[in-house]
Design an enzyme around this catalytic site. Sequence first.
Site, mmCIF file in Angstrom:
data_model
loop_
_atom_site.group_PDB
_atom_site.id
_atom_site.type_symbol
_atom_site.label_atom_id
_atom_site.label_comp_id
_atom_site.label_asym_id
_atom_site.label_seq_id
_atom_site.Cartn_x
_atom_site.Cartn_y
_atom_site.Cartn_z
ATOM 1 C CB SER A 1 -32.579 14.783 -17.466
ATOM 2 O OG SER A 1 -31.965 15.559 -18.391
ATOM 3 C CD GLU B 1 -42.248 12.029 -17.052
ATOM 4 O OE1 GLU B 1 -41.516 12.155 -16.272
ATOM 5 O OE2 GLU B 1 -42.279 11.117 -17.884
ATOM 6 C CG LEU B 2 -38.814 17.775 -16.086
ATOM 7 C CD1 LEU B 2 -38.311 19.340 -15.573
ATOM 8 C CD2 LEU B 2 -38.320 17.599 -17.641
ATOM 9 C CB CYS C 1 -39.726 8.549 -15.365
ATOM 10 S SG CYS C 1 -41.291 8.396 -16.410
#
Length: 483
Positions: A233, A254-255, A288
Amino acid sequence: MTEFPNVVPGQLYIDRAWRPSKDGATSNVIDPATEEIVGTIAKATDADIDAALTSAQDGLALWRHTDAWTRSATIRRIAEILREWAPQAARLMTSEQGKPLREAEAEWLATADQFDWYADEARRIYGRTVDGHFTGNRILVRREPVGIVAAFAAWNFPALLPSRKLAPALAAGCSVIVRPTEEAPFSTLLIAAACHEAGVPAGVVTMITGSASKISEKLIGSRSVRKVSLTGSVPVGRTLLHLAADNITEVSMELGGHAPVLVFPDADIDAAAKACVASKFRNAGQVCASPSRFLVHESVSTEFSDAFVAATAGLRVGDGFDPNTDVGPLTNLKRITEAQELIEDAVAGGATIAAGGQRDERFDKGFYFQPTVLTNVTPDRQIMRDEPFAPVAPITTFESLEHALELANATEFGLASYVWTRDLRTAFHASEGIEAGMVGINNMAVATAEAPFGGVKHSGYGREGGAEGILDYTVAKTTIMTL
């Protein structure tokens, strides 16, 4: 054929050995479909983390000097073992993560693809020569492994996400310390077992379970760790970035995302709706790169919404072990609460619940939520700004390409995006105008081993996959020689 482990130890993997934590502490892993305990994992102490760092230093000293062809063959063997294990490994994943069995098996095959791809890339780390100012100079540029990597990945893809870090790091000659998630650790630990069977030397791959904050602070605070890779996150990303800043440690992030889908009037509406439903509700919406904002031209909004709702109505919710299940449970109760809050906020703003809308009460246990479709969602609602990591799909309309791009770019995220059109001009203008790291045109598959995966803005930086993915695990060294 390599025999599948009878039991995947819920222990620490250090120096090619499974071991309990120093104080014997453990935590439970819960099946989200039944809310029952499926196993326990060790909780690493400070001494365990120190041992992991020491082992990784020894592993790095060996692995970085191992020739590329040997590294390639070892990584290829990991891929072969994972493919052999995929049917049994899928059952393990479903028991701890909840996704349908066929999705779990597909994830294991995609995990093997990562190792297969980087087995080749291990032999393709290219340097170069550069002409300098003088004919007597020789300028050489060489790519070397960055060092020890600390890898952290999310629970929604507990095999694929860590493999996107492990495979390129191993190919580059790095040693790696992985922290499996507490929600679904056994799938990640199974990769360690595959590395063990493939003959990866001691210290090259290490896995330690336990408190995320303790492990991240101690690993990133160590001067030995020279690279941090996270899939998680935005708040967790900020925390790790602050930790990494103290030691000037390289970071890939990679959020998450909030992927828009732009549906234009000339699109194949029925095909678009069916593909969007299949992609949106995969893994119960906990993806995601999942399409999560459906922006439809006003002239075809009713047609698209009707087709979308009809396809959603055909989805079957249930235990992942049931072959008829399309949508499994969410990972925990928190996900259900957040989904309900997003729906309530959208409805308060005038949205209509066209399908689903609440926890699936047919199940006495488990974190099941009905696949939900919201229509007439206004752009100012929370679900249009915040990533809905749940099976909730908001639909709104746009008037023109410019309006569509304005809506698409109106969030802080920029990971995946999707466009449905049969007009080449529209496809190019839309894909170039969207602020995102990846664009799918008339398809929803943007994650594959041979293509770079990653985002822009608050979705992070760095790339995993493709030829670009290995570069984040190397540093360029320049040698200038005068003859």
